[in-house]
Design an enzyme around this catalytic site. Structure first.
Site, PDB file in Angstrom:
ATOM      1  CG  ASP A 196       2.505   6.221  -3.335  1.00  0.00           C
ATOM      2  OD1 ASP A 196       1.615   6.499  -2.511  1.00  0.00           O
ATOM      3  OD2 ASP A 196       3.515   5.560  -3.038  1.00  0.00           O
ATOM      4  CD  GLN A 197      -1.105   9.258   0.069  1.00  0.00           C
ATOM      5  OE1 GLN A 197      -0.154   8.554   0.383  1.00  0.00           O
ATOM      6  NE2 GLN A 197      -1.392  10.368   0.704  1.00  0.00           N
ATOM      7  CB  CYS A 217       3.253   2.878   0.945  1.00  0.00           C
ATOM      8  SG  CYS A 217       2.706   4.592   0.861  1.00  0.00           S
ATOM      9  CG  HIS A 233       7.783   2.129  -0.120  1.00  0.00           C
ATOM     10  ND1 HIS A 233       8.614   2.288   0.956  1.00  0.00           N
ATOM     11  CD2 HIS A 233       6.717   2.934   0.147  1.00  0.00           C
ATOM     12  CE1 HIS A 233       8.097   3.136   1.818  1.00  0.00           C
ATOM     13  NE2 HIS A 233       6.946   3.554   1.350  1.00  0.00           N
ATOM     14  CG  ASP A 271       0.356   2.971  -3.019  1.00  0.00           C
ATOM     15  OD1 ASP A 271      -0.378   3.870  -3.470  1.00  0.00           O
ATOM     16  OD2 ASP A 271       1.414   3.217  -2.400  1.00  0.00           O
ATOM     17  CG  HIS A 272      -2.462   3.904  -0.332  1.00  0.00           C
ATOM     18  ND1 HIS A 272      -2.414   5.277  -0.238  1.00  0.00           N
ATOM     19  CD2 HIS A 272      -1.184   3.477  -0.205  1.00  0.00           C
ATOM     20  CE1 HIS A 272      -1.174   5.666  -0.061  1.00  0.00           C
ATOM     21  NE2 HIS A 272      -0.400   4.596  -0.042  1.00  0.00           N
TER      22      HIS A 272
END
Length: 528
Positions: free
Chosen positions: A57-58, A97, A147, A342-343
């Site tokens: 994530d991230q 997200c 999520h 996701d980013h």
């Protein structure tokens, strides 16, 4: 390296661990998962490859050793890239997200699935990746951060084991499997002892034995699955790490790895120095802990990056443990592997923090795949491919690898086509966007082919144009340079054409409109 050595600091005997994991991945849980399938599968199903979906994530697209980062160490992800392929121009069209994860579930563009900003994924989706695999003879299993809403919604997975620690931090009623396990295993310890929040820029090392860290726990759930799986069906396994998303709390040895390193400083252009140096809102001495905008000085950037880079390397190490078990079980050469996120995270670049922005730190992501022997005969390994790709391409890639037809409505394309050399007709650019969040002007649309990027600010009509080949950190805005007026007009025209199908709220009288109000959902957003 054995599991106890890899999970440094382990003090919990295996039997005690299984007992403490009763709510998550106990021996009883294994039996209930229907791993030992009694139903005979047809020959085609048995020959399909397993699928391993690794994500964190991230994770910024430049934070990989194989991307040439000057300090970040990711030997296991580098190995996957060396034994497979990576995409240099991979993006998250909706770089936050929830909408990014909806794209992963559906294989659709932002307009295709209708979630245009940070809002909950609908409980029911017309297209769902795990449901498709389950209906086509796969045993589907997911561990870590999903999520989803509600949290126990599986979206078709046969089982999910959750690490959603942010709910605990926000003091919601929901307790994920990791939180329940932590409370049973370490009843006298505070899960949030670092004091860091889930939008915090600061870094502090994890204060307990590493076996208690959520990154280790998530890897361990995937490892338990791989060690125990003996089903007749091929498996689809998703292992989803919550880090390097804040809190930046890797084990101390990973903080130490970067504490004295010559870390890159924040990249800031003249354009962004004027716009974003001043923090939002009234004076607040604690604002720098989680502000999305502001110049808090070089030391704040450095502290964030020490913890962030440490978290990236920690996730990489745990992925290595998963790959080790995959090899020991003899699954490696019958398993298709894809890693992404996701980013990204701005990490102070342009005085911006976190995600939701069109700039490279936020929108560009890692995209690595490795195929087993016997698949893609003749395809060269170790290549860095330059086609613009996006999260909508993940689902059709998995379906291609598994030999499952792509359902109507999926808009992405298989990443295996460029690997095969089939690049004719590949998209020229990818679309990016995000609905208003953090501050009013942060509502935008953009296009990029990985060389040029055009950004349109929908609230104030601002434009930005970047030459990513010569300015990869977007420090020089060329939108006002007369020498690039033709390029600016060309990319604005492409965006007008792209958005024109959406109607007059987006394009009117042949030109882009101003949208001062937030548009969170498009007409294709599934009804409740």
């Amino acid at each position: 390296m054995n599991r106890d050595a890899a999970d440094k600091g382990r003090v919990i005997p295996r039997r005690q661990f299984l007992e403490a994991s009763a709510g998550a991945f106990s021996a009883a849980g294994l039996a209930s998962c229907a791993f030992r399938e009694a139903t005979l599968e047809n020959e085609a199903t048995r020959k399909r490859p397993n699928v391993l979906f690794l994500m964190d994530d991230q994770h910024r697209g430049d934070c990989l050793g194989c991307e040439g980062h000057p300090v970040v160490q990711t030997p296991n992800l580098d190995r996957l890239a060396r034994e497979g392929a990576r995409f240099r121009r991979a993006y998250s069209s909706l770089p936050s997200c929830l909408p990014a994860r909806m794209t992963l579930l559906t294989g659709q563009s932002p307009w295709g699935h209708g979630l245009l900003g940070y809002s909950a994924i609908p409980e029911r989706l017309p297209i769902s990746k795990p449901r498709i695999f389950g209906e086509n003879g796969y045993h589907t299993h997911a561990v870590g951060k999903m999520h989803f809403q509600p949290q126990r919604n599986t979206h078709g997975y046969h089982r999910t084991i959750l690490e959603e620690g942010w709910h605990t931090r926000l003091k919601t009623d929901f307790k994920c499997d990791y939180t329940q396990w932590f409370d049973k295993t370490a009843p006298n310890k505070n899960l949030n002892a670092t004091g860091l929040g889930y939008t915090d820029h600061r870094s502090r090392h994890f204060p307990f034995d590493e076996c208690l860290h959520p990154t280790n726990w998530t890897a361990r759930q995937g490892i338990e699955f791989l060690e125990n799986y003996d089903g007749a069906k091929p498996f689809f396994l998703k292992i989803s790490f919550q880090r390097p998303h804040p809190p930046f709390d890797p084990p101390k040895r990973f903080m130490d790895l970067y504490a004295d390193a010559d870390l890159p400083k924040a990249q800031v252009g003249e354009w962004s120095a004027k716009l974003y140096a001043k923090p939002l809102g009234p004076p607040d001495p604690n604002r720098e802990r989680n502000a999305p905008v502001g110049n808090f000085g070089e030391e704040a950037v450095r502290e964030s990056r020490i913890g962030y880079y440490g978290a990236v390397s920690h996730v990489d190490e745990q992925i290595g443990r998963v790959l080790e078990v995959l090899e020991k079980r003899g699954f490696l050469e019958n398993t298709f592997i894809l890693f992404t996120t996701d980013h990204g995270d701005m990490m102070g670049d342009h005085h911006l923090w976190r995600k939701t922005y069109p700039y490279e730190g936020s929108a560009r992501i890692p995209m690595i795949l490795r195929w087993p022997k016997g698949m893609l005969a003749g395809a060269k390994r170790g290549r860095a491919l330059s086609q613009p790709v996006e999260l909508r391409d993940v689902l059709p890639t998995f379906l291609d690898a598994a030999g499952i037809p792509v359902p109507d409505g999926v808009e992405g394309r298989s990443l295996l086509d460029p690997v095969r050399g089939r690049t004719a007709g590949w998209r020229e650019f990818i679309d990016l966007e995000h609905a208003q969040i953090y501050f009013p002007e942060n509502q935008w649309n953009a296009l990029t082919d990985g060389r040029w990027k055009y950004i349109y600010g929908a609230v104030d009509g601002s434009q930005r144009l970047f030459d990513l080949e010569n300015d990869p950190y977007e420090t020089n805005d060329l939108s006002g340079d007369p020498r690039h007026a033709g390029t600016l007009a060309e990319w604005r025209g492409r965006l007008i054409e792209h958005l024109s199908l959406r109607g007059e709220r987006w394009v009117k009288d042949g030109d882009l409109t101003l949208r001062k109000k937030r548009i969170m959902h498009g007409p294709n957003f599934p009804p409740a």
